[in-house]
Design an enzyme around this catalytic site. Structure first.
Site, PDB file in Angstrom:
ATOM      1  N   ALA A 194       7.136  18.275  32.174  1.00  0.00           N
ATOM      2  CA  ALA A 194       7.745  17.104  32.793  1.00  0.00           C
ATOM      3  C   ALA A 194       7.605  15.870  31.888  1.00  0.00           C
ATOM      4  O   ALA A 194       8.557  15.112  31.706  1.00  0.00           O
ATOM      5  CB  ALA A 194       7.095  16.853  34.148  1.00  0.00           C
ATOM      6  N   GLU A 195       6.413  15.690  31.299  1.00  0.00           N
ATOM      7  CA  GLU A 195       6.164  14.470  30.519  1.00  0.00           C
ATOM      8  C   GLU A 195       6.947  14.503  29.199  1.00  0.00           C
ATOM      9  O   GLU A 195       7.522  13.493  28.788  1.00  0.00           O
ATOM     10  CB  GLU A 195       4.668  14.304  30.245  1.00  0.00           C
ATOM     11  CG  GLU A 195       3.812  14.270  31.514  1.00  0.00           C
ATOM     12  CD  GLU A 195       3.532  15.661  32.082  1.00  0.00           C
ATOM     13  OE1 GLU A 195       3.781  16.661  31.364  1.00  0.00           O
ATOM     14  OE2 GLU A 195       3.074  15.761  33.244  1.00  0.00           O
ATOM     15  N   ASN A 246       5.832  14.300  41.317  1.00  0.00           N
ATOM     16  CA  ASN A 246       6.101  15.665  40.822  1.00  0.00           C
ATOM     17  C   ASN A 246       5.174  16.710  41.445  1.00  0.00           C
ATOM     18  O   ASN A 246       4.471  17.431  40.732  1.00  0.00           O
ATOM     19  CB  ASN A 246       5.881  15.696  39.301  1.00  0.00           C
ATOM     20  CG  ASN A 246       7.183  15.609  38.534  1.00  0.00           C
ATOM     21  OD1 ASN A 246       8.239  15.962  39.038  1.00  0.00           O
ATOM     22  ND2 ASN A 246       7.105  15.141  37.298  1.00  0.00           N
ATOM     23  N   SER A 274       9.965  12.062  45.089  1.00  0.00           N
ATOM     24  CA  SER A 274      11.026  12.580  45.946  1.00  0.00           C
ATOM     25  C   SER A 274      10.713  12.133  47.358  1.00  0.00           C
ATOM     26  O   SER A 274       9.571  11.797  47.675  1.00  0.00           O
ATOM     27  CB  SER A 274      11.067  14.102  45.888  1.00  0.00           C
ATOM     28  OG  SER A 274      11.268  14.515  44.571  1.00  0.00           O
ATOM     29  N   LYS A 330      13.607   9.538  44.970  1.00  0.00           N
ATOM     30  CA  LYS A 330      14.672  10.461  44.555  1.00  0.00           C
ATOM     31  C   LYS A 330      15.074  11.323  45.741  1.00  0.00           C
ATOM     32  O   LYS A 330      14.224  11.810  46.466  1.00  0.00           O
ATOM     33  CB  LYS A 330      14.161  11.389  43.440  1.00  0.00           C
ATOM     34  CG  LYS A 330      13.730  10.686  42.170  1.00  0.00           C
ATOM     35  CD  LYS A 330      13.227  11.686  41.131  1.00  0.00           C
ATOM     36  CE  LYS A 330      11.843  12.213  41.489  1.00  0.00           C
ATOM     37  NZ  LYS A 330      11.266  13.082  40.434  1.00  0.00           N
ATOM     38  N   GLY A 380      17.606  13.898  45.311  1.00  0.00           N
ATOM     39  CA  GLY A 380      18.405  15.002  44.784  1.00  0.00           C
ATOM     40  C   GLY A 380      19.890  14.688  44.837  1.00  0.00           C
ATOM     41  O   GLY A 380      20.322  13.597  44.438  1.00  0.00           O
ATOM     42  N   ALA A 381      20.676  15.616  45.388  1.00  0.00           N
ATOM     43  CA  ALA A 381      22.131  15.452  45.433  1.00  0.00           C
ATOM     44  C   ALA A 381      22.551  14.257  46.283  1.00  0.00           C
ATOM     45  O   ALA A 381      23.688  13.795  46.205  1.00  0.00           O
ATOM     46  CB  ALA A 381      22.768  16.727  45.961  1.00  0.00           C
ATOM     47  N   ASP A 431      13.019  14.478  35.684  1.00  0.00           N
ATOM     48  CA  ASP A 431      12.477  13.881  34.458  1.00  0.00           C
ATOM     49  C   ASP A 431      13.557  13.068  33.731  1.00  0.00           C
ATOM     50  O   ASP A 431      13.285  11.981  33.215  1.00  0.00           O
ATOM     51  CB  ASP A 431      11.938  14.974  33.526  1.00  0.00           C
ATOM     52  CG  ASP A 431      10.938  15.870  34.235  1.00  0.00           C
ATOM     53  OD1 ASP A 431      10.194  15.359  35.089  1.00  0.00           O
ATOM     54  OD2 ASP A 431      10.920  17.081  33.948  1.00  0.00           O
TER      55      ASP A 431
END
Ligand code: KDG
Length: 311
Positions: free
Chosen positions: A33-34, A160, A188, A221, A223-224, A253
């Site tokens: 991820a980073e 994450n 998220s 976040k 997503g869609a 990311d």
């Protein structure tokens, strides 16, 4: 000087053409991820540094070579013989449902500690990017995250949550104490409770609590369904940019890389979120975690009409 420094575990990644249990063709790359964020930033012209430990093995060489080739500073990254480079297997199990299998416990990266990362933050970068994956890797990586977060550097943390590494309770216990050190918090919608105080029950309450704790920007976040960004003065919502889905792994990311790029460029909250949705869409529309991320000159390609040929 370094714009964004980050550290964590980057693994060799194998993407299977079909189901892992059936064997067959696969493609070898690297992911973490980073380092995905670092590559995204480097492609946009920012100076990004990644620090971490890889095994004294060929996949470790692949990790370091790939990051160097992408223009990421790896001055402080090194090989460590105590464990191998981690491995992640990725299969498209069902349409857009992806399944990830880790072989990373006891990896070289799980031995990371404060002495490995603190020298990479001196002189201080403009920003430090952390993820909630690193403290899940072991006591050393968790101590490295705490020590780095306490430095006098603006910190971005992406929660994450990885449920294959730890449960939500352990994650919340490790991540909540970091909140007062954060300038930017990214989560998220189903991860915000792992960072916000236990009493907050709705997204609104969780965002308010984080802002009250001194987090300057909270980014959620969806997503869609897009994303939202909050400061004490402003709220911005953006839909996701519609693209044909090739591979959703790495989209978060890429989103963070776009957001931080906008922040480094001095864009306002809406401009940062716009860039984040564009870079996120590039990641979704192209195979691989980071391979399809845009150069700065390519950001506008998402606005081109379908069927366009550039010549
Ligand atoms: O965000 C994508 C990452 O999850 C992936 O590249 C691998 O860092 C990784 C992890 O721990 O899952």
């Amino acid at each position: 000087a370094i714009d964004v420094a980050t550290f964590g575990e980057t693994m060799a990644t194998v993407r299977a053409e079909g189901l892992i249990r059936l064997g067959g063709g696969m493609r070898l790359s690297v992911a973490g991820a980073e380092s995905n964020v670092a590559i995204g930033l480097a492609r946009l012209g920012h100076r990004a540094r990644w620090t971490g430990l890889v095994g004294d093995d060929e996949t470790g060489e692949l990790v370091l070579r790939t990051l160097r080739a992408e223009g990421v500073d790896v001055t402080h990254a090194r090989t460590d013989p105590r464990g191998p480079t981690g491995l992640m297997l990725v299969e498209r199990r069902l349409g857009e449902l992806t399944r990830v299998i880790y072989h990373r416990s006891g990896s070289a990266a799980s031995f990371l500690g404060p002495p490995d990362v603190l020298p990479a933050l001196d002189p201080p970068p403009r920003m430090l990017h952390l993820t909630g994956i690193t403290p899940a890797l072991g006591p050393g990586p968790a101590a490295a995250v705490r020590a780095a977060a306490e430095l006098d550097v603006p910190v971005c943390l992406d929660v994450n949550h990885r449920s294959r590494l730890w449960d939500r309770e352990r994650a919340a216990n490790a991540l909540r104490p970091l909140a007062p050190h954060l300038t930017v918090a990214v989560a998220s919608e189903d991860e915000l409770d792992l960072l916000a105080p236990a009493g907050a029950a709705t997204e609104e309450e969780r965002v308010s609590a984080l802002l009250a704790a001194g987090v300057a920007q909270v980014v959620v976040k969806r997503g869609a369904a897009g994303a939202s960004a909050y400061t004490s003065a402003e709220t911005v919502h953006r839909p996701a940019r519609p693209v044909r889905v090739a591979d959703v792994v790495g989209a978060g990311d890429a989103f963070v890389a776009g957001y931080l790029s906008g922040l480094l460029d001095g864009l306002g909250l809406a401009g940062r979120l716009d860039r984040a949705t564009v870079t996120g869409a590039f990641a979704v529309a192209t195979p691989g975690d980071w391979e399809g991320l845009p150069a700065r000159s390519e950001l506008a390609l998402l606005d081109a009409l379908p069927g366009t040929t550039l010549r």
